[in-house]
Every structure is written in structure tokens, then in C-alpha cells.
Design a protein around this motif. Structure first.
Motif, PDB file in Angstrom:
ATOM      1  N   GLU A 360     -57.876  -3.515  -5.328  1.00  0.00           N
ATOM      2  CA  GLU A 360     -58.544  -5.178  -5.422  1.00  0.00           C
ATOM      3  C   GLU A 360     -56.885  -5.716  -4.616  1.00  0.00           C
ATOM      4  OE1 GLU A 360     -61.150  -6.288  -7.457  1.00  0.00           O
ATOM      5  OE2 GLU A 360     -61.172  -4.686  -8.750  1.00  0.00           O
ATOM      6  N   VAL A 361     -56.493  -5.698  -3.887  1.00  0.00           N
ATOM      7  CA  VAL A 361     -55.350  -6.324  -3.643  1.00  0.00           C
ATOM      8  C   VAL A 361     -55.505  -6.978  -2.384  1.00  0.00           C
ATOM      9  CG1 VAL A 361     -53.217  -6.431  -1.835  1.00  0.00           C
ATOM     10  CG2 VAL A 361     -53.166  -4.831  -4.399  1.00  0.00           C
ATOM     11  N   GLU A 362     -56.302  -6.620  -1.927  1.00  0.00           N
ATOM     12  CA  GLU A 362     -57.290  -7.372  -0.300  1.00  0.00           C
ATOM     13  C   GLU A 362     -57.993  -8.105  -0.840  1.00  0.00           C
ATOM     14  OE1 GLU A 362     -56.816  -4.488   2.558  1.00  0.00           O
ATOM     15  OE2 GLU A 362     -55.051  -3.603   2.488  1.00  0.00           O
ATOM     16  N   LYS A 363     -58.358  -8.616  -1.281  1.00  0.00           N
ATOM     17  CA  LYS A 363     -59.959  -8.978  -1.609  1.00  0.00           C
ATOM     18  C   LYS A 363     -59.471 -10.488  -1.666  1.00  0.00           C
ATOM     19  CE  LYS A 363     -62.687  -7.363  -5.001  1.00  0.00           C
ATOM     20  NZ  LYS A 363     -62.896  -7.168  -7.136  1.00  0.00           N
ATOM     21  N   GLU A 364     -60.590 -11.387  -0.973  1.00  0.00           N
ATOM     22  CA  GLU A 364     -59.374 -12.350  -0.553  1.00  0.00           C
ATOM     23  C   GLU A 364     -58.824 -13.546  -1.728  1.00  0.00           C
ATOM     24  OE1 GLU A 364     -61.760 -16.787   0.677  1.00  0.00           O
ATOM     25  OE2 GLU A 364     -62.650 -15.077  -0.058  1.00  0.00           O
ATOM     26  N   LEU A 365     -57.741 -14.161  -1.238  1.00  0.00           N
ATOM     27  CA  LEU A 365     -56.876 -14.619  -2.441  1.00  0.00           C
ATOM     28  C   LEU A 365     -57.812 -16.339  -2.239  1.00  0.00           C
ATOM     29  CD1 LEU A 365     -54.073 -14.532  -3.929  1.00  0.00           C
ATOM     30  CD2 LEU A 365     -52.924 -16.249  -1.969  1.00  0.00           C
ATOM     31  N   ASN A 366     -58.382 -16.353  -3.461  1.00  0.00           N
ATOM     32  CA  ASN A 366     -58.567 -17.868  -4.210  1.00  0.00           C
ATOM     33  C   ASN A 366     -59.183 -17.706  -5.659  1.00  0.00           C
ATOM     34  OD1 ASN A 366     -61.408 -16.093  -5.293  1.00  0.00           O
ATOM     35  ND2 ASN A 366     -62.054 -16.955  -2.569  1.00  0.00           N
ATOM     36  N   LEU A 367     -59.093 -19.077  -6.219  1.00  0.00           N
ATOM     37  CA  LEU A 367     -58.724 -18.774  -7.240  1.00  0.00           C
ATOM     38  C   LEU A 367     -59.389 -18.457  -8.061  1.00  0.00           C
ATOM     39  CD1 LEU A 367     -58.153 -23.052  -7.892  1.00  0.00           C
ATOM     40  CD2 LEU A 367     -56.192 -21.353  -7.643  1.00  0.00           C
ATOM     41  N   GLU A 368     -60.679 -18.144  -7.700  1.00  0.00           N
ATOM     42  CA  GLU A 368     -61.780 -17.590  -8.974  1.00  0.00           C
ATOM     43  C   GLU A 368     -61.786 -16.045  -9.182  1.00  0.00           C
ATOM     44  OE1 GLU A 368     -66.296 -16.072  -8.482  1.00  0.00           O
ATOM     45  OE2 GLU A 368     -65.514 -17.853  -6.406  1.00  0.00           O
ATOM     46  N   ASN A 369     -60.909 -15.782  -7.823  1.00  0.00           N
ATOM     47  CA  ASN A 369     -60.900 -13.669  -7.529  1.00  0.00           C
ATOM     48  C   ASN A 369     -59.478 -13.725  -8.159  1.00  0.00           C
ATOM     49  OD1 ASN A 369     -62.712 -12.996  -5.946  1.00  0.00           O
ATOM     50  ND2 ASN A 369     -61.625 -13.155  -4.371  1.00  0.00           N
ATOM     51  N   ILE A 370     -57.940 -14.972  -8.409  1.00  0.00           N
ATOM     52  CA  ILE A 370     -57.229 -14.820  -9.177  1.00  0.00           C
ATOM     53  C   ILE A 370     -57.437 -14.620 -10.399  1.00  0.00           C
ATOM     54  CG2 ILE A 370     -54.984 -16.245  -9.667  1.00  0.00           C
ATOM     55  CD1 ILE A 370     -54.710 -16.703  -6.849  1.00  0.00           C
ATOM     56  N   ILE A 371     -58.419 -15.082 -11.091  1.00  0.00           N
ATOM     57  CA  ILE A 371     -58.825 -15.758 -12.390  1.00  0.00           C
ATOM     58  C   ILE A 371     -59.145 -14.838 -12.748  1.00  0.00           C
ATOM     59  CG2 ILE A 371     -59.866 -16.968 -14.170  1.00  0.00           C
ATOM     60  CD1 ILE A 371     -59.332 -19.600 -12.429  1.00  0.00           C
ATOM     61  N   ASP A 372     -60.125 -14.109 -12.335  1.00  0.00           N
ATOM     62  CA  ASP A 372     -61.632 -13.572 -12.464  1.00  0.00           C
ATOM     63  C   ASP A 372     -60.364 -11.446 -12.830  1.00  0.00           C
ATOM     64  OD1 ASP A 372     -64.088 -11.391 -12.761  1.00  0.00           O
ATOM     65  OD2 ASP A 372     -62.815 -10.535 -11.226  1.00  0.00           O
ATOM     66  N   LEU A 373     -59.728 -11.374 -11.309  1.00  0.00           N
ATOM     67  CA  LEU A 373     -58.796 -10.304 -12.166  1.00  0.00           C
ATOM     68  C   LEU A 373     -57.489 -10.754 -12.342  1.00  0.00           C
ATOM     69  CD1 LEU A 373     -57.546  -7.634 -10.555  1.00  0.00           C
ATOM     70  CD2 LEU A 373     -57.038  -8.746  -8.729  1.00  0.00           C
ATOM     71  N   ASP A 374     -57.547 -11.513 -13.028  1.00  0.00           N
ATOM     72  CA  ASP A 374     -55.699 -11.359 -14.266  1.00  0.00           C
ATOM     73  C   ASP A 374     -56.690 -11.005 -15.337  1.00  0.00           C
ATOM     74  OD1 ASP A 374     -53.699 -13.135 -15.416  1.00  0.00           O
ATOM     75  OD2 ASP A 374     -55.782 -14.158 -16.576  1.00  0.00           O
ATOM     76  N   ARG A 375     -57.807 -11.641 -15.726  1.00  0.00           N
ATOM     77  CA  ARG A 375     -59.089 -11.104 -16.944  1.00  0.00           C
ATOM     78  C   ARG A 375     -59.340 -10.222 -16.894  1.00  0.00           C
ATOM     79  NH1 ARG A 375     -63.550  -9.535 -17.348  1.00  0.00           N
ATOM     80  NH2 ARG A 375     -64.036 -10.675 -15.021  1.00  0.00           N
ATOM     81  N   ARG A 376     -59.441  -9.252 -15.792  1.00  0.00           N
ATOM     82  CA  ARG A 376     -59.308  -7.553 -15.982  1.00  0.00           C
ATOM     83  C   ARG A 376     -58.427  -6.741 -16.294  1.00  0.00           C
ATOM     84  NH1 ARG A 376     -61.844  -5.476 -11.139  1.00  0.00           N
ATOM     85  NH2 ARG A 376     -61.550  -7.801  -9.985  1.00  0.00           N
ATOM     86  N   VAL A 377     -57.373  -6.931 -15.629  1.00  0.00           N
ATOM     87  CA  VAL A 377     -55.895  -6.625 -15.620  1.00  0.00           C
ATOM     88  C   VAL A 377     -55.895  -6.638 -17.647  1.00  0.00           C
ATOM     89  CG1 VAL A 377     -53.983  -6.879 -15.659  1.00  0.00           C
ATOM     90  CG2 VAL A 377     -55.137  -6.674 -13.544  1.00  0.00           C
TER      91      VAL A 377
END
Length: 387
Positions: A360-377
């Protein structure tokens, strides 16, 4: 008079900020506050400081505050949820926002405050850890000052003042070592929650106290320092300084080192941030050098306290890896506080998540991806709590 909002007014940093306002009578005016569910504490704040706006994350708590304001004829607007945080972070009336909420929840209101061109007194580590690139870019575009409230980053900020940033050679972050300094992995296997909460120097909230015990707190500060001061990870060093008098140091390209020293009192960096660019009268104990027997510095044990090493790794990888690190840590610390995992499992779960979510690390760094990944982790941690 500077007008301020405090996000997280009933926590450790929030309450110490209120004390700074008391001590600097007439210099600061409290306009807005937020809290989670601490209704009675917020009512006490209303009685003493008479803010114009209150935000409660919990809906029922917001309703209780509304009833209180109606009963006692208090002309206060009351909000709830993340919308309340965002509103109180971006009020037209304020000059500066103290962001002292704990966790990822501080990211969105901090961005709202920056977009509203409000200076930020930053005590929420997660904001820069997961979104440092985005936050610092937005601050620059909006001509907003990010003023660090952490004692370590405030020390670096003060040690850099008046010098050319291009002459910065190395940042030396000091760490108290927490309650388990010097202990072995074997000794940490059956650590109890109450033992981990007993910090030898600082009075902090539960989550931050556990982070200090694992040295994750210092790891998050390493990532923060990278973004705040534009310093490469190879030029950030951590040293254990149990006396907590030297709060951090800057080494310049000529080998000179400038340090900031002071009492272990968070009111000092809070006061400095809220009154920047001037210094105010002393509000905490001063140091008597005749009474200091010694100042010691030690190399951190990265094998025993793996969280610090994992933080350096996550920072160097960059992208969304610090989001994985932070989200896993928040979830694992919560499990430990609820006695569902052991102390050493905190770092083990973080390392596992860094491997599981590495794609997941190299996905675009934006607020949407940050919040989504935080939730899934955090969902993954909840499912895999028992290793």
C-alpha cells in the motif's frame, strides 16, 4: 491579546495550556474549546474562561453542554463530532489553534485550521507523522506557522532561531528512556499496564505514556522532526537523557552544538508557542545548576525497544508507511491498555502490519488514502490481536 482555540482542552496538554492562560492574565483569550466526553471539566472551563464556542465529540455530551448553557444563560455555540472540531479549528475570531487531541483525529481539523490561515501550536504528533508532506506544503501555501509544542521540537526550534537552516548538520533528540530504561526483553515480558503508565519525569495522558514506555513516542518525534526542520533521517540522532533537562540539541556544520535546557514542565514550550516571537515571564520552576549533580546521555537499545527502530524504518520508506506504523501503534496501544495483549506485542503487531500492508505504501499520498489505510490497519489489528 492573542485569541486561541484548544482542540482537546481536557487532556494533559489542554489543561496545561489553560494554566498558561491563567498565568499570563490578559495576554491570551480563549475563544473555543473541544473535548470528547468530559462534560464536567468543560463546564468548569466555561465558568472560568467563558469561551464563545464548545465542541464535544460525543453527541450526548454536546446535548448536556447545551442544556447547561440554556439553564445558566450562557451565550455559547455548541457543536459535536468531527464537524465541531473542524469548526472550532477554523473560527474567524482566532489567531492560533492548539491541537492537543491524541491520534489521527487531529489531522482533519489541523488541515482546516491551516486552510483558514490560522497558526498552529502543534501537540498532535500524528498530524505530521502520517501527513507531514501534505501539512507542511499547505502551511507554506497559506503562510501559516507550525509552532511545535512538544518539548523536544520546541527545543530544536529555539536552538535554530537566528541561524541559517542550511548550516544545520544534525538534530539530537533527547529521550528520558521512560519507565523501563535499562530493562531487558526478558524483564519486559510480563509488564503490567499500571507499571507502563508510571513515567519518571513527565505527567502525560495514557496513550502517550505507553508510547514513551515503548519509545514509540520518540520514534514519532523523529518523523515529526524530519518534516518540521527538513532534516534527513540519517542526520537525526536519539540519545537517552534520563534527567530530562536538555530537551534537545542542534549540531551545526562546524561542529558547534546548541541545546535548550529547562525544567520538565510542558507549560514552557506551550507558552513559547503561544507567545512566539517573544518570551514572557517565567511560569515554571527554573533550574539551579548548583543542585544538578550530573547530566548523562546514553545510546538507545533498539533491540529491546523495537518501536524506535521501526519508526526510523517507516520514515525512510516514506509514502504511506508512517500511516501504517501510526495506525498499528494506536490500535495496539489501545489493546494493551485494555489488557488484551502483552507489552512486547505492541511492537510485534506494528512490525507485522508494516509487512502485511507494504504493497500500500506507494499509493498516492492524500487525506482520503491516509484515512482509509489507517482504518484498515486498525481493523486488521483487531482481528489479529493474539499473535
Amino acid at each position: 491579546m492573542r485569541k486561541i482555540s484548544i482542540l482537546g482542552a481536557t487532556g494533559s496538554i489542554g489543561t496545561q495550556t489553560l494554566d498558561v492562560i491563567r498565568k499570563l492574565d490578559g495576554e491570551l483569550r480563549l475563544i473555543g474549546v473541544t473535548a470528547n466526553t468530559s462534560v464536567q471539566k468543560v463546564i468548569e472551563i466555561i465558568k472560568e474562561f467563558e469561551p464563545s464556542y464548545v465542541g464535544m465529540m460525543d453527541h450526548n455530551s454536546a446535548e448536556e453542554i447545551k442544556k447547561y448553557c440554556e439553564e445558566y444563560n450562557k451565550n455559547i455555540e455548541v457543536f459535536h463530532g468531527i464537524e465541531g472540531l473542524n469548526k472550532i479549528a477554523s473560527l474567524n475570531e482566532i489567531d492560533i489553534v492548539v491541537t492537543s487531541v491524541v491520534g489521527m483525529i487531529g489531522l482533519e481539523p489541523t488541515m482546516k485550521a491551516i486552510e483558514a490561515k490560522k497558526d498552529i501550536a502543534l501537540a498532535n504528533k500524528e498530524t505530521l507523522v502520517v501527513a507531514g508532506e501534505i501539512v507542511m506544503k499547505a502551511a507554506k501555501e497559506n503562510n501559516v506557522r507550525i509552532l511545535p509544542v512538544d518539548s523536544e521540537h520546541s527545543a530544536i526550534f529555539q536552538s535554530l532561531r537566528g541561524n541559517d537552516i542550511s548550516t544545520l548538520g544534525k538534530i539530537i533528540l533527547t529521550a528520558s528512556g521512560g519507565p523501563f530504561r535499562g530493562k531487558t526483553t526478558e524483564e519486559l515480558k510480563n509488564i503490567k499496564v499500571e507499571d507502563a503508565l508510571k513515567h519518571p519525569k513527565w505527567n502525560m495522558g495514557r496513550k502517550i505514556s505507553i508510547d514513551s514506555a515503548t519509545l514509540m513516542n520518540k520514534g514519532l518525534e523523529v518523523i515529526e522532526a524530519h518534516w518540521l526542520f527538513g532534516c534527513d533521517y540519517d542526520n537525526i540522532q536519539v540519545t537517552v537523557h534520563p534527567q530530562s533537562i536538555v530537551h534537545s540539541m542542534v549540531e551545526y556544520t562546524d561542529g558547534s552544538i546548541i541545546a535548550q535546557l529547562g525544567a520538565a514542565d510542558m507549560r514552557l514550550p506551550i507558552q513559547y508557542a503561544l507567545n512566539y516571537e517573544k518570551r514572557e515571564k517565567v511560569i515554571a520552576d527554573t533550574i539551579d545548576f548548583y543542585e544538578i549533580s550530573q547530566l548523562t546521555f546514553e545510546k538507545p537499545d533498539l533491540d529491546t525497544f523495537k518501536a524506535l527502530d521501526l519508526s526510523f524504518r517507516a520514515g525512510r520508506i516514506g509514502g504511506l508507511m508512517p500511516t501504517i506504523l501510526n495506525g498499528a501503534n494506536e490500535a495496539a496501544v489501545e489493546l494493551f491498555l485494555n489488557e488484551k495483549i502483552k507489552f512486547l506485542q505492541i511492537a510485534e503487531l506494528i512490525e507485522k502490519c508494516m509487512k502485511v500492508f507494504s504493497d500500500e505504501v506507494e499509493k498516492e499520498l492524500n487525506l482520503e488514502n491516509i484515512i482509509d489505510l489507517d482504518r484498515r490497519v486498525k481493523e486488521y489489528i483487531a482481528e489479529k490481536a493474539v499473535l
